[in-house]
Design an enzyme around this catalytic site. Structure first.
Site, mmCIF file in Angstrom:
data_model
loop_
_atom_site.group_PDB
_atom_site.id
_atom_site.type_symbol
_atom_site.label_atom_id
_atom_site.label_comp_id
_atom_site.label_asym_id
_atom_site.label_seq_id
_atom_site.Cartn_x
_atom_site.Cartn_y
_atom_site.Cartn_z
ATOM 1 C CB SER A 246 -8.098 0.475 6.083
ATOM 2 O OG SER A 246 -8.827 1.674 6.145
ATOM 3 C CE LYS B 1 -3.899 1.875 2.700
ATOM 4 N NZ LYS B 1 -4.688 1.697 3.941
ATOM 5 C CB SER C 100 -8.101 3.373 3.197
ATOM 6 O OG SER C 100 -7.196 2.724 4.072
#
Lengths: 476, 492
Positions: free
Chosen positions: B175, B76, B151
């Site tokens: 997330s 990420k 997210s």
């Protein structure tokens, strides 16, 4: 109507650890800008703080020496404000739960010894430095100082005059330096002072609005700024006005105290617990351990110097002003048990030289051994006092010991009667007028012959022997 | 092929690491333009690393071969990578190149992993849809008109679309788990303190954790094995010993007690999701687990508590983006104040601004006690409530998300609706518990549904063990998404 001032101090002391508070960067003053930085102290995204245990120890040491209660659990908070030299947009400090509370600063006030009570001591990180660039529209930033450990010491508003404030600050500085937790250098900002000032009618116990004065970076500034601010506040009250609480700044060039721009003070710091650090937990043993390492503090040492060495108060005060100096003195006394002689030399010739050259005692060129070697020569009568001063000056320059210098320069005292008699005879013969005066009953003229003799022997003549010879010669 | 499968294949030299990396890179080339999972692809570095892995495997010296030797993994884009752009999907950090590796990145490199690139996300991890990315949204490989969740939308979508063998996401309020559930993959939020946060660009420091996203439970366990452990550079990481997670998978789950909080399947939950979760729980009963209903009465306060605390921390964490030392700086400003205001106004997206404002307000004088401090107290109560529940059960089961993936732009104008979709994931975050999302079925529209299992602090083993046993029985994640033949694609 008479007024009295109510003053509280906030002192930031830079803890002289090797590395910064939350990273391994060196905490050194004076390096090239932005060379002592890393992702942590630059606040780069993702970097996390790790608490410097040594800084904590230093702060505990200070708290212990000031009689504070060191808490077994304290915690860190974020104090938010925007300024370009504050890398993270918040400062890591201790707000709700400080390291220590209570205690006091033992201070010699005009009316005797008083302890200025301490409200709290906490640990926090320093910001970087903002430097106005050569061009007016440029601001330069140096982050070397960012993350340097500070202990903030906050007193109660229990001080009633600028002189007392200075005395208190001096006492604190001396203690911190004795503890070797802060180098006390106010010029470099290692010790910084802010003050809260208000005034009230004499005898009143009310709390009137106070102003905060910043930029008090020398004892003189502290005294001046407070004086100016107190007078201003009194004048406002006398004119029927009111004091608004606000932040003021001392301008040393204009010697005036001015309000900072209102923008800079409209702060809501939005304190929030620092989630990147665990609460600081200390065991009773650890706190006791640090306290046990405490050196003898200045007041105690001064008292001991008076009793143990029979020194007058003033000498004891001078000699204990700094820990290295007191150590120096005691090192000498250990080698040569004549504290008065040692004190005399240390306070005049040694401190004179160090003060003139701005050299700290720690890098004093005359070692205790060397100073004592000089005292030994004086004691044996091998050199006169005047010669001793000259030899001391040479020891100070070269770092040699006294016998070496005496040997190298042929400075040993002349006590040989025959040698001196020859010189005296020459002088008397060359000065018939002065000799006549002596015969006419002017006894004081002996000093003239003595002076001539010293000139001729370059001060090496043993004064006692010389005097005897002169008298004998004149009487003939 | 699963991560575990690739591991076996490269070690037996059935395929080379370069071939594996190349296959993934080609897949990224083909699919990423549509899916948008990657923000940065580090092709050259990946192939270099793969070649070095091949050399080490070729040399055959066991002690030099890492646990993830040659495995293509992606991160990420809020995990700092030395020399590789790390943006947090924000205009603020467009072009920002960190000078250091996050601890997890060093650990992955040490383990021999091949890093393929950086993955899309909601800006600064703020969002549940990956819609709030400054570089365009990421899409759900099961249905390109839908959100992959957020997210960590990029990490979940990349794994689901087979564009990475595994990935690391980050979980603050769900997330990792929610996108895993939306994309039909497995995502674990480890216990707070299990994985170092050093180098994880903070959203809410007391809640953020890095967690693995992978195709199945075993792959997840392998990834956690590689990155878990105490880190002296993260004062909140814990010295608790790290067990061998892979080893714990095979243990029989019979006898485990599984709690089903009655609050989780209440009105707010989509009936299809509730049905799938109930069936999953029945499966556990069939495996010899004891299922019982538990109650977590403070559940209704979790979302509010979470958003107050997370936003408060975020407002201070994001204060460093001031345009002074790195990142975006608005040009031609008259003074500091204008520089801050314009830089932040121009470079932060709408959701980030919303949370900074909420957090700033929460911490302001006069509101701090009422909002922030009260929320902290409620957080303590929630943690206690879980601790009490874990006295009678070993795991707490529930839906990962009350609904399956919604359409991309839905809920973006209704922040409250989006916040409420985190209702099932924020409780474990607030209590610092480990939680996993495992696929447990599909909706009638063919969208994956996730089952969440939360465990005791530092008991990822039990979480893995139960999730693995369920996965082996239910086998929901055996079919990949049929990319390119999406039923709803024409509707876009």
């Amino acid at each position: 109507m008479g007024y009295e001032a109510v003053i509280g101090l906030e002192i930031h002391a830079q803890l002289q650890t090797r590395t910064k508070l939350f990273c391994a960067c060196p905490a050194t003053f004076g390096a090239e800008p932005n060379t002592l930085t890393c992702p942590v102290c630059l606040g780069l995204p993702g970097a996390l703080p790790v608490l410097n245990r040594r800084a904590v120890e230093f702060a505990i040491r200070a708290a212990g020496a000031l009689g504070c209660t060191v808490h077994r659990e304290s915690a860190f908070d974020r104090k938010s404000y925007f300024y370009p030299d504050l890398p993270k947009g918040y400062q890591i400090t201790q707000y709700t739960r400080p390291l220590a509370t209570g205690g006091g600063i033992e201070t010699d006030m005009p009316d005797g010894v008083r302890s200025v009570p301490i409200r709290r001591i906490h640990i926090e990180e320093d910001a970087g430095r903002t430097v106005r660039g050569p061009a007016a529209d440029r601001v330069l930033l140096d982050f070397n100082r960012a993350g340097t450990p500070l202990a903030e010491i906050v007193t109660e508003p229990a001080i009633s005059s600028p002189a007392e404030a200075v005395a208190c600050l001096k006492a604190l500085r001396q203690i911190l330096m004795y503890l070797e937790v802060c180098n006390g250098n106010m010029e470099e900002g290692s010790l910084r002072c802010e003050a809260n000032v208000s005034v009230r009618p004499l005898g009143s116990t009310e709390h009137r609005p106070r102003t905060e004065i910043k930029n008090l970076n020398s004892f003189r500034f502290v005294e001046r700024a407070m004086r100016i601010e107190i007078d201003r506040q009194v004048a406002v009250y006398e004119a029927g006005g009111a004091i608004e609480p606000r932040t003021m700044c001392y301008d040393e060039n204009a010697d005036s105290v001015r309000p900072t721009r209102p923008k800079e003070e409209a702060h809501d710091y939005r304190y929030v617990p620092e989630p990147d650090l665990q609460p600081l937990r200390l065991s009773d043993e650890r706190i006791a351990e640090v306290a046990a390492e405490q050196p003898e503090l200045p007041r105690a040492r001064r008292a001991r110097f008076e009793t143990q060495y029979g020194l007058p108060r003033s000498a004891a005060e001078v000699l204990t002003a700094e820990r290295p100096l007191a150590d120096y003195f005691e090192d000498c006394v250990k080698l040569w048990l004549d504290p008065h002689a040692v004190a005399g030399w240390v306070m005049t010739d040694l401190l004179g030289g160090l003060g003139r050259d701005k050299v700290p005692v720690a890098s004093c060129p005359v070692t205790p051994n060397n100073l004592v070697s000089l005292l030994k020569l004086i004691h044996k009568g091998e050199i006169s006092h005047a010669m001793a001063r000259e030899i001391f000056a040479e020891m100070y320059r070269s770092g040699s010991d006294a016998p070496t210098i005496v040997h190298e320069k042929g400075l040993a005292q002349v006590s040989d009667a025959a040698e001196l008699r020859a010189v005296v005879e020459g002088i008397v013969d060359a000065n018939p007028a002065q000799f006549d005066k002596y015969l006419a009953g002017n006894e004081k003229i002996i000093d003239f012959f003595m002076g001539e003799l010293m000139k001729a022997t370059m001060g090496r003549a043993n004064p006692a022997v010389a005097l005897e010879i002169i008298k004998r010669k004149l009487k003939k | 092929m699963s991560l575990y499968g690739i591991k076996k294949a490269v070690l037996s030299r059935e395929i080379s690491c370069v071939e594996a990396a190349d296959a993934f890179l080609r897949r990224i080339d083909a699919l990423n333009p549509e899916i948008g999972a990657y923000l940065t692809v580090t092709r050259a570095q990946a192939l270099d690393a793969a070649r070095r892995s091949d050399d080490r495997i070729g040399a055959g010296r066991r002690d030099e071969i890492g646990h993830l030797e040659g495995i293509p993994i992606a991160l990420k884009d809020n995990i700092a990578t030395d020399g590789v752009r790390t943006t947090c999907a924000s205009r603020m950090l467009d072009g920002y190149v960190p000078p250091y590796d996050a601890t997890v990145v060093s650990m992955l490199k040490q383990a021999g992993a091949v890093l393929l690139g950086k993955l899309n996300m909601d800006e600064f991890s703020m969002g549940s849809s990956n819609f709030f990315s400054a570089f365009g949204p990421c899409r759900n490989p099961w249905d390109l008109s839908r959100t992959p969740g957020g997210s960590s939308g990029g990490p979940a979508a990349a794994v689901a679309a087979r564009m990475a063998a595994g990935s690391l996401g980050t979980d603050t309020g769900g997330s990792v788990r929610q996108p895993a559930s939306f994309c039909g993959v497995v995502g674990l939020r480890p216990t707070y303190g299990r994985v170092s946060r050093f180098g994880l660009i903070a959203f809410a420091s007391s809640l953020d954790q890095i967690g693995p996203v992978a195709r199945d439970v075993r792959d997840c366990a392998i990834l956690l094995d590689a990155v878990a452990g105490y880190d002296p550079r993260d004062s909140t990481s814990m010295p608790t010993p790290v067990p061998d997670y892979l080893h714990s998978l095979g243990e029989n789950p019979a006898g485990l007690r599984i709690g089903l909080p009655r609050e989780y399947l209440d009105g707010g939950c989509d009936p299809e999701v509730a049905g799938a979760v109930r069936k999953a729980v029945e499966t556990f009963a069939g495996l010899g687990c004891r299922v019982e209903e538990v109650s977590l009465p403070h559940h209704k306060h979790c979302v509010a508590t979470y958003y107050l605390l997370a936003s408060a921390e975020a407002s201070t964490n994001l204060a460093r983006y001031d345009g002074v030392r790195f990142g975006f700086r608005a040009p031609k400003t008259a003074d500091f104040s204008e520089m801050y205001t314009r830089s932040r106004t121009e470079a932060f997206g709408p959701e980030v601004k919303r949370r900074i404002m909420l957090g700033t307000h929460t911490l302001s004088a006069g509101y701090r006690d009422e909002w922030y401090l009260k929320a902290q107290k409620v957080r303590t109560l929630i943690a206690r409530e879980f601790a009490a529940a874990f006295r009678s059960v070993d795991l707490i089961a529930g839906p990962t998300s009350p609904a399956a993936a919604w359409r991309l732009a839905d809920r973006t104008d209704d922040p409250l609706a989006m916040y409420l979709s985190d209702a099932c994931t924020v409780p474990a975050s607030l209590a610092g518990l480990p939680g996993i999302s495992v696929p447990c079925g599909f909706t009638r529209d063919g969208l994956p549904i996730g089952l969440q299992l939360a465990g005791r602090q530092f008991d990822e083993e039990t979480v893995f063990r139960a999730a693995f046993a369920y996965e082996q029985t239910a086998r929901w994640n055996m079919t990949p998404p049929s990319l390119g033949h999406s039923t709803t694609k024409s509707a876009e």
